[in-house]
Design a protein around this motif. Structure first.
Motif, PDB file in Angstrom:
ATOM      1  N   PHE A 232       0.697  -1.383  -0.139  1.00 47.87           N
ATOM      2  CA  PHE A 232      -0.104   0.011  -0.018  1.00 47.87           C
ATOM      3  C   PHE A 232       0.710   1.157  -0.053  1.00 47.87           C
ATOM      4  O   PHE A 232       0.441   2.267  -0.028  1.00 47.87           O
ATOM      5  N   SER A 233       2.061   1.142   0.043  1.00 53.40           N
ATOM      6  CA  SER A 233       2.886   2.426   0.305  1.00 53.40           C
ATOM      7  C   SER A 233       2.797   3.327  -0.981  1.00 53.40           C
ATOM      8  O   SER A 233       2.707   4.590  -0.645  1.00 53.40           O
ATOM      9  N   ILE A 354     -13.588   4.807   8.977  1.00 54.71           N
ATOM     10  CA  ILE A 354     -12.351   4.544   8.029  1.00 54.71           C
ATOM     11  C   ILE A 354     -11.161   5.557   8.167  1.00 54.71           C
ATOM     12  O   ILE A 354      -9.882   5.214   8.306  1.00 54.71           O
ATOM     13  N   LEU A 355     -11.562   6.797   8.183  1.00 54.43           N
ATOM     14  CA  LEU A 355     -10.609   7.942   8.096  1.00 54.43           C
ATOM     15  C   LEU A 355     -10.061   8.072   9.450  1.00 54.43           C
ATOM     16  O   LEU A 355      -8.679   8.315   9.647  1.00 54.43           O
ATOM     17  N   ASP A 356     -10.817   7.905  10.604  1.00 58.73           N
ATOM     18  CA  ASP A 356      -9.939   7.980  11.815  1.00 58.73           C
ATOM     19  C   ASP A 356      -8.902   6.966  11.912  1.00 58.73           C
ATOM     20  O   ASP A 356      -7.899   7.295  12.709  1.00 58.73           O
ATOM     21  N   SER A 357      -9.286   5.655  11.814  1.00 52.10           N
ATOM     22  CA  SER A 357      -8.447   4.443  11.891  1.00 52.10           C
ATOM     23  C   SER A 357      -7.286   4.569  11.072  1.00 52.10           C
ATOM     24  O   SER A 357      -5.975   4.177  11.267  1.00 52.10           O
ATOM     25  N   LEU A 358      -7.263   5.081   9.816  1.00 58.71           N
ATOM     26  CA  LEU A 358      -6.181   5.228   8.878  1.00 58.71           C
ATOM     27  C   LEU A 358      -5.384   6.314   9.428  1.00 58.71           C
ATOM     28  O   LEU A 358      -4.097   6.340   9.379  1.00 58.71           O
ATOM     29  N   VAL A 375      -3.510  -0.239   6.814  1.00 54.41           N
ATOM     30  CA  VAL A 375      -4.516   0.498   5.787  1.00 54.41           C
ATOM     31  C   VAL A 375      -5.643  -0.806   5.365  1.00 54.41           C
ATOM     32  O   VAL A 375      -6.883  -0.314   5.321  1.00 54.41           O
ATOM     33  N   SER A 376      -5.331  -1.975   5.300  1.00 56.25           N
ATOM     34  CA  SER A 376      -6.312  -3.072   5.112  1.00 56.25           C
ATOM     35  C   SER A 376      -7.226  -3.105   6.226  1.00 56.25           C
ATOM     36  O   SER A 376      -8.458  -3.141   5.812  1.00 56.25           O
ATOM     37  N   GLY A 377      -6.865  -2.860   7.529  1.00 60.90           N
ATOM     38  CA  GLY A 377      -7.641  -3.065   8.578  1.00 60.90           C
ATOM     39  C   GLY A 377      -9.007  -2.543   8.636  1.00 60.90           C
ATOM     40  O   GLY A 377     -10.220  -3.173   8.702  1.00 60.90           O
ATOM     41  N   PRO A 378      -9.293  -1.284   8.361  1.00 60.68           N
ATOM     42  CA  PRO A 378     -10.425  -0.409   8.504  1.00 60.68           C
ATOM     43  C   PRO A 378     -11.511  -0.945   7.213  1.00 60.68           C
ATOM     44  O   PRO A 378     -12.639  -0.723   7.579  1.00 60.68           O
ATOM     45  N   PHE A 379     -10.891  -1.374   6.223  1.00 58.77           N
ATOM     46  CA  PHE A 379     -11.849  -1.766   5.098  1.00 58.77           C
ATOM     47  C   PHE A 379     -12.401  -3.077   5.602  1.00 58.77           C
ATOM     48  O   PHE A 379     -13.621  -3.260   5.066  1.00 58.77           O
ATOM     49  N   VAL A 380     -11.804  -3.712   5.954  1.00 57.81           N
ATOM     50  CA  VAL A 380     -12.028  -5.113   6.296  1.00 57.81           C
ATOM     51  C   VAL A 380     -13.336  -4.760   7.397  1.00 57.81           C
ATOM     52  O   VAL A 380     -14.202  -5.562   7.385  1.00 57.81           O
ATOM     53  N   GLN A 381     -13.039  -4.006   8.469  1.00 57.40           N
ATOM     54  CA  GLN A 381     -13.734  -3.779   9.351  1.00 57.40           C
ATOM     55  C   GLN A 381     -15.306  -3.251   8.888  1.00 57.40           C
ATOM     56  O   GLN A 381     -16.236  -3.354   9.333  1.00 57.40           O
ATOM     57  N   PHE A 382     -15.049  -2.377   7.727  1.00 57.94           N
ATOM     58  CA  PHE A 382     -16.207  -1.871   7.104  1.00 57.94           C
ATOM     59  C   PHE A 382     -17.169  -3.017   6.494  1.00 57.94           C
ATOM     60  O   PHE A 382     -18.398  -3.067   6.780  1.00 57.94           O
ATOM     61  N   PHE A 383     -16.642  -3.948   5.788  1.00 55.65           N
ATOM     62  CA  PHE A 383     -17.267  -4.994   5.597  1.00 55.65           C
ATOM     63  C   PHE A 383     -17.881  -6.088   6.473  1.00 55.65           C
ATOM     64  O   PHE A 383     -18.888  -6.467   6.426  1.00 55.65           O
ATOM     65  N   VAL A 384     -17.052  -6.042   7.793  1.00 57.46           N
ATOM     66  CA  VAL A 384     -17.652  -6.771   8.835  1.00 57.46           C
ATOM     67  C   VAL A 384     -18.836  -6.020   9.462  1.00 57.46           C
ATOM     68  O   VAL A 384     -19.948  -6.826   9.780  1.00 57.46           O
ATOM     69  N   LYS A 385     -18.884  -4.785   9.532  1.00 55.21           N
ATOM     70  CA  LYS A 385     -19.853  -4.039  10.028  1.00 55.21           C
ATOM     71  C   LYS A 385     -21.463  -4.144   9.282  1.00 55.21           C
ATOM     72  O   LYS A 385     -22.189  -4.010   9.615  1.00 55.21           O
ATOM     73  N   THR A 386     -21.092  -4.145   7.724  1.00 53.78           N
ATOM     74  CA  THR A 386     -22.272  -3.983   6.840  1.00 53.78           C
ATOM     75  C   THR A 386     -22.568  -5.303   6.258  1.00 53.78           C
ATOM     76  O   THR A 386     -23.734  -5.633   6.326  1.00 53.78           O
TER      77      THR A 386
END
Length: 471
Positions: A232-233, A354-358, A375-386
């Motif tokens: 992701f760099s 997501i923005l706060d976590s990033l 970087v990946s974690g917040p987006f995975v968490q987004f799908f977990v919640k939805t």
């Protein structure tokens, strides 16, 4: 089966018509290599280990055309040679090998000999009509010598998605290339005979280099295999968190996304990173990390795509008739075109999460593994919640076949904003392919996503328990 660069149903890919391999590559590094059995895998899977590292090592060089000043990319070395193939297999291999030079030199045919050339590491993906993918890991550099000369590409073809590890292999190939082409052969032969390691494991190769003696090369596979094919760099260097979030939102709704950049490395790294944000879902449409000049018409396709285009072709892209496209300038960090609603696709609260976590402690990260996980974690968490509750809404018959209860699934979400998003998301091919696999499987896959779902459910239980205790 013919290879193509996309996977749009009932539409032949642009490489499907490619004929046989131009010319006859010269195998000047060794004779009589015995060919192990090929491994067929599907769409950059999480490999348990044990597969062969690669199918081919190729050198692609620029050769002068018979007429005119232009050059043509041509395979000048191939390891291993293919022998004793059936006619259908031979035709398939010829189509594959005929397509590869185009992607090693996507810049076009206008070249001139150079005395200096910054090396580039990039990759491309060829998709078979059955959905299986082969990845080309490329290192482009000037061959050893003096005076003006043309760059050439070392290309490793593999079914395995592990970009960091193959970049290290290309480092070793390049080091031997500086000594003698013949020194590459025993190293690649040893790699060919080694089994691809399981996540977190290491394979050690013994290799002899003239004037240096015997070296032991250790290749370690990342423990977290769902991130081993991405870095992701580059994406963080080129774009802001807000822009990355808008690209994610566009990809989630399967829109058309074009990345522009000067360097092949930047293009391929950023597009792989953008696609990786969709985990645990997989982009199933046209996907070309670096579009060759001859395939630029791809950007006019009415179907979803995610492609990378070199900046030299920017005007051609801008002049093309396109609708609902997100055009990302990675050099300037701007959007040259957009639909206009990218900031409003995702639920507002989840966007803020997501923005706060990033942004949290981002400057403290040091290794690529830490950056990838952050970087990946917040987006995975987004799908977990939805959509993390999907397994509870697959009703199974006596024979084990599952049927997804779509309406009950999205109505189970207490948040109206989340429901509005999920009602759109369940109509995408991203979600449809994911849920089809879930319907076939009697138990949820024991992967990283399932682990995060269980952690989230446990957190919710603990929170409810604390609230009851307070009351």
């Amino acid at each position: 089966m013919p290879f193509q660069v996309d996977r749009v149903p009932a539409t032949p890919g642009p490489l499907a018509s490619h004929g046989s391999l131009p010319g006859s590559p010269q195998d000047h590094l060794g004779e009589g290599v015995k060919e192990p059995e090929r491994t067929q895998e599907h769409c950059l899977p999480n490999f348990a280990g044990g597969q062969h590292f690669f199918e081919y090592l190729l050198v692609v060089s620029l050769k002068k055309k018979h007429s005119g000043p232009d050059y043509e990319p041509t395979i000048t070395y191939q390891f291993p040679k293919r022998e004793n193939l059936l006619r259908g297999q031979q035709e398939e291999e010829e189509r594959l090998l005929g397509a590869i030079p185009l992607f090693c030199f996507p810049d076009g045919n206008e070249w001139a000999p150079l005395t200096e050339y910054p090396r580039e590491t990039f990759s491309f993906v060829l998709t078979n009509v059955d959905g299986s993918r082969k990845i080309g890991y490329c290192r482009r550099l000037l061959p050893a010598g003096r005076g003006p000369r043309l760059p050439e590409v070392y290309c490793i073809i593999s079914c395995i998605g592990c970009f960091g590890l193959f970049s290290k292999i290309l480092d070793e190939v390049e080091k031997r290339h500086q000594i003698s082409v013949a020194v590459i052969y025993p190293f690649m032969q040893g790699l060919r005979e080694a089994a691809f390691p399981a996540p977190g494991k290491t394979v050690t190769l013994k290799s002899f280099i003239p004037d240096s003696g015997t070296e032991f090369i250790s290749l370690t596979r990342p423990l977290d295999s769902h991130l081993e094919h991405v870095d992701f760099s580059s994406l963080l260097h080129c774009l802001s968190f807000e822009q990355i979030l808008q690209i994610f939102a566009s990809a989630v709704l399967e829109r058309r996304i074009i990345f522009l950049a000067e360097g092949l490395s930047t293009l391929s790294q950023c597009i792989h990173a953008a696609a990786a944000l969709l985990y645990p879902f997989s982009w199933a449409h046209t996907y070309i990390p670096v579009v060759p000049e001859s395939l630029l018409d791809t950007v006019c396709c009415p179907t979803p795509f995610m492609v990378g285009v070199q900046m030299r072709f920017r005007e051609k892209v801008m002049e093309s008739p396109m609708e609902e496209v997100l055009l990302v300038d990675l050099c300037e960090g701007t959007f040259l075109m957009s639909v206009g609603d990218e900031k409003h696709i995702l639920p507002p609260k989840l966007q803020d999460d997501i923005l706060d976590s990033l942004g949290h402690k981002i400057k403290e990260l040091q290794t690529s593994e830490q950056i990838n996980e952050h970087v990946s974690g917040p987006f995975v968490q987004f799908f977990v919640k939805t959509v993390g509750h999907y397994a509870s809404y697959i009703k199974r018959e006596a024979n084990g076949q599952g049927h997804f209860q779509e309406r009950a699934f999205y109505k189970a979400l207490p948040s109206k904003a989340n429901r509005r998003f999920v009602k759109k998301f369940v109509k995408t091919q991203l979600f449809s392919l994911f849920i089809q696999e879930a319907e076939k499987s009697k138990n949820p896959p024991a992967g990283y996503f399932q682990k995060k779902i269980l952690e989230y459910e446990e957190q919710k239980k603990q929170k409810k328990s604390k609230e009851k205790t307070v009351k």
